[in-house]
Design an enzyme around this catalytic site. Structure first.
Site, short mmCIF file in Angstrom:
data_model
loop_
_atom_site.label_atom_id
_atom_site.label_comp_id
_atom_site.label_asym_id
_atom_site.label_seq_id
_atom_site.Cartn_x
_atom_site.Cartn_y
_atom_site.Cartn_z
N ARG A 147 44.96 41.59 37.80
CA ARG A 147 44.28 40.62 36.95
C ARG A 147 45.14 40.33 35.73
NH1 ARG A 147 40.41 44.59 38.17
NH2 ARG A 147 38.75 43.89 39.59
N HIS B 274 44.27 34.14 38.84
CA HIS B 274 43.41 34.71 39.87
C HIS B 274 43.73 34.11 41.24
CE1 HIS B 274 39.77 35.75 42.16
NE2 HIS B 274 39.70 36.78 41.35
N HIS C 50 38.99 47.12 43.50
CA HIS C 50 37.57 46.80 43.63
C HIS C 50 36.73 48.08 43.64
CE1 HIS C 50 38.41 42.64 45.65
NE2 HIS C 50 38.44 42.58 44.34
#
Length: 411
Positions: free
Chosen positions: A250, A348, A374
């Protein structure tokens, strides 16, 4: 509300603003607001929130009320915290959003939800914030209809928040789900009212937008400008681009990378993700490592900052998340891609490419989820929709369903 400190020190605030280039009109608005506050009855307001709420009784103009929040917030920051305006951002008045305007019972529900989720420890901070924020706006909408507690909430009032009289949808399914999450968490404490309000929430169909992705031609162009020494991209921007493209990090995590995060001997780097606060270890490939090394040895200014990526101008501070987004725009402009209105230009989309590339090459989904950092396997669902090699395997042949010739267009 004690205004003695403001009365004694307001000349310092006005003098600061006048000497730092604030316009006379803007300064005069501060003067008028300060005069109103210090001349009011001391029992009229208990805090700066009450000062603002007074204006909401006489005006519903969003622009007018936003301006009042800005000015009153700046005065509060100066009076309570001794902070002067910095000229770069709006000043925060109390807590932003709907929560400060809620009744005591609705506030209690929001506080209860946050406390329950804090004890459970299963949701990310951003999720708790979003759900509590949406529930606060929902409760505020009820208040504006004359309902200030759970027991008085009616189905008609709830439905009017989601649907207009002509049945036009006013709120999304995700908004409803966030409100439901708050109400469900509070059921043990409000066993009669929370289930009843949950039943009032309308049945909405969840819709998802298609996520834009980088085509193979666009990827080749991006790789070209990141390795080409002739374009105007800086070594810093190229290193950031390499990280985004080949690691799927990110933008906020790229901005937060420190010199201590890289183990050059083991070709690894370590971060604590800003979004989830979970540690993440990733391999440092040669193409990424070389790009970072070139930047560190040939372009990065001498500074005591321990962050890898710093501004090019003094005082050489770490790059902000917004600056990382600007790097993505420069890379795509140099590559000559995604320059039309509405085209997605943030990093992204590189993270999306990284995930779909791994999926297309048969990498197991749990491995991809770990690489992306995640916390939930469901987070990978949006990337599966762009896994075209495997989606084609799921296609059903139409040879047994004849199509009339006139369906096809011929010039």
């Amino acid at each position: 509300m004690n205004v003695q400190n403001l009365r004694d020190n307001c000349p310092k605030l006005i003098s600061y603003m006048e000497t730092n280039g604030y316009s006379k009109t803007y300064v005069d608005r501060f003067k008028r607001e300060i005069k109103k506050i210090i001349s009011a009855d001391s029992n009229e307001w208990s805090c700066y929130t009450d000062v603002y709420l007074e204006y909401t009784k006489t005006s519903q103009s969003p622009d007018y009320l936003r301006d009042k929040r800005t000015i009153i917030g700046a005065i509060e920051q100066f009076d309570v915290h001794g902070r002067y305006p910095d000229g770069r951002r709006r000043h925060e008045l109390f807590e932003r959003g709907s929560y400060p305007l809620l009744s005591s019972e609705f506030k209690f529900v929001i506080d209860l939800y946050c406390e329950v989720e804090k004890k459970r420890g299963k949701k990310k901070f951003t999720t708790v914030y979003t759900e509590s924020h949406n529930a606060s706006t929902f409760f505020l909408s009820l208040q504006q209809k004359g309902i200030n507690c759970l027991g008085k909430t009616t189905e008609e009032a709830v439905l009017s928040i989601f649907m207009s009289p002509d049945e036009t949808l006013l709120r999304s399914c995700s908004y409803k789900k966030n409100i439901a999450a708050v109400l469900k968490a509070c059921i043990p404490y409000h066993p009669e009212t929370c289930p009843r309000i949950l039943a009032f929430l309308p049945a909405l169909r969840e819709t998802r937008k298609n996520i834009q992705y980088l085509t193979s031609k666009e990827i080749q162009k991006v790789k070209g400008v990141l390795t080409d020494g002739e374009n105007l991209l800086t070594l810093r921007d190229k290193a950031i681009g390499m990280l985004a493209l080949y690691t799927g990090l990110r933008g906020c995590d790229i901005a937060g990378l420190t010199l201590y995060a890289i183990d050059w001997d083991k070709d690894l780097f370590f971060i604590r993700q800003q979004k989830t606060k979970i540690p993440l270890e990733l391999p440092l490939t040669a193409v990424v490592g070389n790009a970072i090394y070139d930047y560190l040895t040939s372009e990065r200014p001498h500074t005591e900052s321990r962050y890898i990526f710093v501004s090019q101008l003094k005082p050489y501070e770490r790059l902000k998340n917004r600056s990382i987004g600007n790097v993505a725009g420069r890379i795509m402009k140099a590559a000559g891609i995604r320059q039309s209105k509405g085209d997605r230009k943030v990093f992204h989309i590189f993270r999306h490419h990284f995930a779909t590339e791994l999926l297309g090459n048969g990498v197991p989904q749990p491995v991809i989820s770990r690489a992306l950092g995640h916390t939930s396997p469901d987070s990978l669902e949006s990337y599966l929709k762009a896994d075209f090699p495997h989606l084609k395997e799921c296609a059903i042949s139409i040879e047994h369903f004849p199509v009339p010739k006139e369906v096809f267009f011929h010039e």
